[in-house]
Design a protein around this motif. Structure first.
Motif, mmCIF file in Angstrom:
data_model
loop_
_atom_site.group_PDB
_atom_site.id
_atom_site.type_symbol
_atom_site.label_atom_id
_atom_site.label_comp_id
_atom_site.label_asym_id
_atom_site.label_seq_id
_atom_site.Cartn_x
_atom_site.Cartn_y
_atom_site.Cartn_z
ATOM 1 N N THR A 107 10.294 68.173 91.976
ATOM 2 C CA THR A 107 9.927 68.179 90.626
ATOM 3 C C THR A 107 10.719 68.989 89.847
ATOM 4 O O THR A 107 11.499 69.904 90.445
ATOM 5 C CB THR A 107 8.476 68.280 90.476
ATOM 6 O OG1 THR A 107 8.190 69.865 90.799
ATOM 7 C CG2 THR A 107 7.433 67.658 91.381
ATOM 8 N N THR A 108 10.425 68.815 88.360
ATOM 9 C CA THR A 108 11.444 69.724 87.585
ATOM 10 C C THR A 108 10.939 71.260 87.762
ATOM 11 O O THR A 108 11.439 72.083 87.397
ATOM 12 C CB THR A 108 11.120 69.175 86.037
ATOM 13 O OG1 THR A 108 9.711 69.136 85.847
ATOM 14 C CG2 THR A 108 11.950 67.972 85.942
ATOM 15 N N ASP A 109 9.507 71.334 88.329
ATOM 16 C CA ASP A 109 9.039 72.811 88.554
ATOM 17 C C ASP A 109 9.442 73.251 89.720
ATOM 18 O O ASP A 109 8.935 74.353 90.161
ATOM 19 C CB ASP A 109 7.491 72.815 88.501
ATOM 20 C CG ASP A 109 7.118 72.258 86.920
ATOM 21 O OD1 ASP A 109 7.767 72.688 86.065
ATOM 22 O OD2 ASP A 109 5.823 71.749 86.772
ATOM 23 N N GLY A 110 10.131 72.622 90.676
ATOM 24 C CA GLY A 110 10.507 72.968 91.993
ATOM 25 C C GLY A 110 9.722 72.522 93.078
ATOM 26 O O GLY A 110 9.965 73.032 94.157
ATOM 27 N N GLU A 111 8.464 71.580 92.904
ATOM 28 C CA GLU A 111 7.532 71.384 93.794
ATOM 29 C C GLU A 111 8.396 70.181 94.825
ATOM 30 O O GLU A 111 8.774 69.161 94.117
ATOM 31 C CB GLU A 111 6.477 70.898 93.478
ATOM 32 C CG GLU A 111 5.221 70.563 94.111
ATOM 33 C CD GLU A 111 4.164 69.866 93.543
ATOM 34 O OE1 GLU A 111 3.395 69.032 94.054
ATOM 35 O OE2 GLU A 111 3.761 70.215 92.050
ATOM 36 N N ILE A 158 16.262 65.841 91.155
ATOM 37 C CA ILE A 158 15.334 66.490 90.588
ATOM 38 C C ILE A 158 14.590 65.405 89.700
ATOM 39 O O ILE A 158 15.031 64.335 89.075
ATOM 40 C CB ILE A 158 15.663 67.297 89.238
ATOM 41 C CG1 ILE A 158 16.887 68.419 90.092
ATOM 42 C CG2 ILE A 158 14.392 68.052 88.416
ATOM 43 C CD1 ILE A 158 15.998 69.519 90.803
ATOM 44 N N ALA A 160 11.382 64.202 87.116
ATOM 45 C CA ALA A 160 10.437 64.280 86.126
ATOM 46 C C ALA A 160 9.333 63.330 86.209
ATOM 47 O O ALA A 160 9.694 62.271 85.634
ATOM 48 C CB ALA A 160 11.163 64.080 84.678
ATOM 49 N N GLN A 163 4.021 61.282 82.839
ATOM 50 C CA GLN A 163 2.588 61.739 82.700
ATOM 51 C C GLN A 163 1.981 60.891 82.905
ATOM 52 O O GLN A 163 0.498 60.959 83.294
ATOM 53 C CB GLN A 163 2.710 62.240 81.184
ATOM 54 C CG GLN A 163 3.752 63.217 81.095
ATOM 55 C CD GLN A 163 3.289 64.672 81.698
ATOM 56 O OE1 GLN A 163 2.100 64.983 82.019
ATOM 57 N NE2 GLN A 163 4.505 65.162 82.347
#
Length: 185
Positions: A107-111, A158, A160, A163
């Protein structure tokens, strides 16, 4: 030898002189003639396009050494491959599917989400399939919005995550637990 990339699939026989329908997966359908001998998936058989002409949504092709309808019929369904290093270089933001398969998806958060399993196209646009360590695979649009970065050197894509996925909004589920359908109150 470098990895093999599927560039075409042989279809049904066409006529009586050994021609076949040939579906190509290259930007220029006639590129299959320029790659030299094409290989079967296991690399044990070689096919060289002798002639090709355009048809409605495919090529009609003949292969060297295939002269009869019976010989052509035995080729139906064979996928044709070429070594990755024989293919032209890609532009920025262009990728061969084979270059993406196996990359880590984060993910964009690195997960960590899993690994890229495949790239599909069912007619509308490309879809990236991600296999998580556990559970069902995830299918997402392969767009700049959902896949803002492909880092081939770093071995990752990566993601995103959207939502909201249409039809899965908690307010759209009735008390029965089934999704709300058109016309439901």
């Amino acid at each position: 030898m470098s990895a093999l990339v599927c560039v075409a699939r042989i279809g049904a026989a066409h006529g009586v002189r050994g021609a076949v329908k040939l579906w190509t997966f290259t930007e220029d359908p006639f590129a299959v003639k320029r790659y030299g001998p094409l290989l079967s998936k296991d690399g044990k058989r070689q096919f060289e396009v002798a002639q090709a002409r355009e048809a409605k949504d495919h090529l009609v092709a003949t292969f060297k050494g295939v002269a009869t309808r019976d010989e052509a019929e035995r080729l139906n369904g064979i996928e044709l491959y070429v070594a990755r290093d024989k293919l032209p270089a890609t532009d920025a933001d262009e990728y061969y599917h084979t270059d993406l398969i196996g990359l880590a998806a984060v993910t964009t958060d690195g997960e960590a989400l899993g690994r890229v399993l495949a790239i599909h196209n069912f007619g509308a646009s490309d879809i990236i399939e991600i296999a998580p360590p556990k559970g069902a695979t995830m299918l997402l649009p392969f767009t700049n919005a959902v896949v803002p970065e492909v880092d081939l050197a770093g071995g990752r894509v990566i993601i995103a995550l959207p939502q909201e996925i249409e039809g899965e909004d908690k307010d759209e589920v009735l008390s029965t637990g089934r999704p709300r359908e058109r016309g439901d109150p």
